[in-house]
Scaffold this motif. Sequence first.
Motif, short mmCIF file in Angstrom:
data_model
loop_
_atom_site.label_atom_id
_atom_site.label_comp_id
_atom_site.label_asym_id
_atom_site.label_seq_id
_atom_site.Cartn_x
_atom_site.Cartn_y
_atom_site.Cartn_z
N LEU A 1 0.83 -1.21 0.00
CA LEU A 1 0.00 0.00 0.00
C LEU A 1 0.86 1.26 0.00
CD1 LEU A 1 -3.04 -0.67 2.36
CD2 LEU A 1 -3.06 -0.06 -0.06
N LEU B 1 2.23 1.91 -3.38
CA LEU B 1 1.19 2.48 -4.23
C LEU B 1 1.04 3.98 -3.97
CD1 LEU B 1 -1.83 0.00 -4.54
CD2 LEU B 1 -0.12 0.65 -6.24
N TRP C 1 -4.78 -14.08 -1.51
CA TRP C 1 -3.36 -13.80 -1.44
C TRP C 1 -2.74 -13.71 -2.83
CZ3 TRP C 1 -0.35 -11.29 1.33
CH2 TRP C 1 1.03 -11.43 1.22
N THR D 1 -3.73 -10.58 -4.41
CA THR D 1 -3.14 -9.44 -3.72
C THR D 1 -1.71 -9.17 -4.18
OG1 THR D 1 -4.50 -9.87 -1.79
CG2 THR D 1 -2.54 -8.57 -1.42
N GLU E 1 -5.34 -1.18 -4.79
CA GLU E 1 -5.54 -0.70 -3.43
C GLU E 1 -6.75 -1.38 -2.80
OE1 GLU E 1 -4.98 3.40 -3.05
OE2 GLU E 1 -5.79 3.55 -1.02
N LEU F 1 -5.95 -4.84 -1.74
CA LEU F 1 -5.10 -4.85 -0.56
C LEU F 1 -5.91 -4.58 0.70
CD1 LEU F 1 -1.99 -2.99 -2.01
CD2 LEU F 1 -2.08 -5.34 -1.18
N HIS F 2 -6.84 -3.65 0.61
CA HIS F 2 -7.67 -3.36 1.78
C HIS F 2 -8.57 -4.54 2.11
CE1 HIS F 2 -6.53 0.62 2.93
NE2 HIS F 2 -6.59 1.06 1.69
N MET G 1 -7.92 -7.63 1.54
CA MET G 1 -7.05 -8.63 2.17
C MET G 1 -6.80 -8.27 3.63
SD MET G 1 -5.45 -11.49 1.57
CE MET G 1 -4.22 -12.52 2.34
N LEU G 2 -6.52 -7.01 3.88
CA LEU G 2 -6.24 -6.59 5.26
C LEU G 2 -7.44 -6.87 6.16
CD1 LEU G 2 -4.21 -3.29 4.81
CD2 LEU G 2 -3.46 -5.41 5.89
#
Lengths: 134, 134
Positions: free
Chosen positions: A122, A125, B72, B75, B80, B83-84, B86-87
């Motif tokens: 992140l 990015l 995964w 990701t 973005e 990624l969020h 995944m988080l």
Amino acid sequence: MSKTYSISELASEFDVTTRSIRFYEDQELLHPTRRGQTRIYSSKDRVRLKLTLRGKRLGFSLAEIRELFELWDETRSGSEKQLHLMLSKISERKAALEQQMKDITMVQLELESAEIRCRQALEELNEKHPATAK
Amino acid sequence: MSKTYSISELASEFDVTTRSIRFYEDQELLHPTRRGQTRIYSSKDRVRLKLTLRGKRLGFSLAEIRELFELWDETRSGSEKQLHLMLSKISERKAALEQQMKDITMVQLELESAEIRCRQALEELNEKHPATAK
DNA sequence: TCTAAGCTTTACGTTAACGTAAACTTGTTT
DNA sequence: AAACAAGTTTACGTTAACGTAAAGCTTAGA
């Protein structure tokens, strides 16, 4: 005169369906008494339900949970043989739980590092793309 | 030229049946290549199998495990948004694992006290019955 | 050449843990 | 009296995760 519970009270307290509770009785995990045909649950039943659900979260089958309950009941006025059997079952379970603890720790570590890699991605990015503000 | 494995090698290493391994492939948890019609497993497949079995011991379903693998993979070159996502999945899992840790700790305490009560009962038997020697 | 080991696909069977629906009783509220 | 809420039994359905044949390829060895 200790407290008693209806099936729906227990169901909503522990967030399970009445179907499940009756099923657990069918599997002999619970032994409610009756008033007429209505089930009455004692606080012992309540504890057993709690233990049952906890056992399930840990991956025990209903049969295993029942086995533990029965062993414990038999043990309460048990012979030496029963007591030794119970002790060996207990150490079995303890070993399994320790293994589970290790598994959880491993997965937690993996999740940690996955999280770190996500956050790094992140950041990268955001350096190429410092636009989307705040 | 990293190492490869046959299905029965993996089966015996991790003590599962070949049926299970093929089933995991069917559920898209593994993606072995082929030589002719024979499956060839890479060390990445081996890792995935290990993770799969660990996940199972923790009570994850195969579908959940697959979801984590896919997330995964996506990701690794993700947007973005990915990624969020995944988080948030990661923190979901972390919370679940913490709950499991608590459950285990509770059960371990119960097993401890059950063990103690067993040992006491055994001692009492031995006082009334100091016979069975050694 | 035959056989045996190890692999393959296809497909039906099984178990656990409920879900879901139907039809009934019992008590209480309007 | 009628209707409702909460309980009951009976019984068939469902999903996950394989087990268990059955029948066929492929390759190394006797």
